[in-house]
Design a protein around this motif. Structure first.
Motif, mmCIF file in Angstrom:
data_model
loop_
_atom_site.group_PDB
_atom_site.id
_atom_site.type_symbol
_atom_site.label_atom_id
_atom_site.label_comp_id
_atom_site.label_asym_id
_atom_site.label_seq_id
_atom_site.Cartn_x
_atom_site.Cartn_y
_atom_site.Cartn_z
ATOM 1 N N UNK A 1 0.840 -1.208 0.000
ATOM 2 C CA UNK A 1 0.000 0.000 0.000
ATOM 3 C C UNK A 1 0.874 1.258 0.000
ATOM 4 N N UNK A 2 1.920 1.258 0.810
ATOM 5 C CA UNK A 2 2.829 2.410 0.832
ATOM 6 C C UNK A 2 3.652 2.484 -0.447
ATOM 7 N N UNK A 3 4.041 1.317 -0.986
ATOM 8 C CA UNK A 3 4.789 1.270 -2.240
ATOM 9 C C UNK A 3 3.983 1.920 -3.359
ATOM 10 N N UNK A 4 2.681 1.628 -3.416
ATOM 11 C CA UNK A 4 1.823 2.213 -4.446
ATOM 12 C C UNK A 4 1.807 3.736 -4.374
ATOM 13 N N UNK A 5 1.946 4.286 -3.174
ATOM 14 C CA UNK A 5 1.909 5.739 -3.009
ATOM 15 C C UNK A 5 3.135 6.426 -3.616
#
Length: 71
Positions: A31-35
């Protein structure tokens, strides 16, 4: 100091981005990677053999952050 190979980008900012990218993937924090991606990101994973032969076929191709999230 800006290196002309990076255009307007600060090379340390790019290194930091790559470090964050790898750390988030290693931690499984997708989820943080997608950001790290903008909404209209263009993400492609091209096999080395295709790259060496100048073939554009990508094993993975996503035309947006939403497509990455769906993957």
């Amino acid at each position: 100091m800006t290196d002309s190979r990076w255009g307007d980008l600060d090379p340390q900012d790019v290194r930091d981005l790559y470090a964050d990218y790898a750390a988030l993937l290693d931690a499984g924090d997708f989820a943080s990677w997608l950001q790290l991606f903008c909404e209209d990101a263009d993400y492609r994973a091209i096999a080395r053999e295709n790259l060496d032969r100048a073939l554009p076929l990508a094993t993975i191709r996503c035309d947006s952050r939403a497509m990455l999230a769906d993957r």
